[in-house]
Enzyme design. Structure first.
Site: not given
Length: 246
Positions: A232-233
């Site tokens: 995930e960013c």
């Protein structure tokens, strides 16, 4: 009047929404929270679906778009195409860093690869995203996350309280599959991101360490941060992050 966090019956809502069409969930969000509902969009490979659904309910909904400084030119092209086609109300939030200067100061000599993807995401993606919520102060936020996308998203709920952004997160597409999304796009004659035909099935920033094309039989998300533990960013994680600690 919007109900306080503790007054919403999350269990009942989320159970009901498991069998509710995304358009009805979006209608509920506006009925519940009024005009202070925003949405975010990366203008990635399937972003057009949530955008199309949302503007059927509120044509001028604020669309938060983060320009990290490292997006593909095709993503900017796609955003402008959709902005004009649907008269979108896009609110662009940019990184505070000059893209070239950041690479220099971060010791990232190769612009096509990131040695520290977490640090780059923190200051160039998460900071502008958090700044958007502080400035806009929405009561609810529509996001396009789907459980099928990754193990990290399987535990997500249709409606959650996000302490990090001080608002509710509403995920209308949560239980849709990639097939459901594709079917909706065909049904409504919606355009695909121009990189899809080149094998990019999950699109973020352009360094190969962050986004690369995948083979037809591979998981669409396998092209994101390939070979790393990162999935995930960070913007969809319900905890406070900073540039030193992602």
């Amino acid at each position: 009047m919007t109900l306080l966090n503790e007054q919403l019956d999350f269990a009942a809502l989320n159970e009901t929404f498991e069998k509710t069409h995304p358009s009805k969930i979006i209608e509920w969000a506006f009925a519940q929270f009024g005009p202070e509902v925003v949405m975010s969009s990366s203008f990635g490979e399937q972003a057009v679906v949530l955008l199309h659904l949302a503007i059927q309910v509120k044509p001028d909904i604020k669309v938060i778009f983060v320009d990290t400084g490292y997006l593909f030119p095709e993503t900017h092209q796609f955003m402008e195409e959709l902005r004009h086609r649907f008269e979108l109300n896009v609110w662009t939030y940019r990184t505070k860093n000059d893209p070239i200067a950041y690479l220099h100061h971060a010791g990232e000599e190769n612009p096509s690869f990131r040695k520290d993807t977490d640090a780059c995401c923190a200051v160039n993606k998460n900071e502008p995203f958090e700044r958007a919520f502080k400035e806009l102060t929405p009561k609810a936020w529509l996001r396009g996350t789907r459980r099928e996308q990754s193990d990290a998203r399987k535990g997500m709920q249709f409606v959650e309280w996000f302490k990090r952004y001080n608002c509710y997160a509403v995920s209308p597409l949560l239980n849709w599959t990639r097939k459901d999304v594709g079917k909706y796009m065909v049904q409504h004659k919606l355009p695909f991101h121009p990189l899809v035909e080149k094998g990019y099935l999950s699109i973020g920033c352009n360094p190969l360490s962050c986004t690369k094309p995948v083979l037809p039989w591979e998981d669409p998300r396998s092209g994101r941060w390939s070979g790393q533990a990162k999935v995930e960013c960070g913007v969809n994680l319900n905890n406070s992050l900073d540039s030193a600690n992602l």
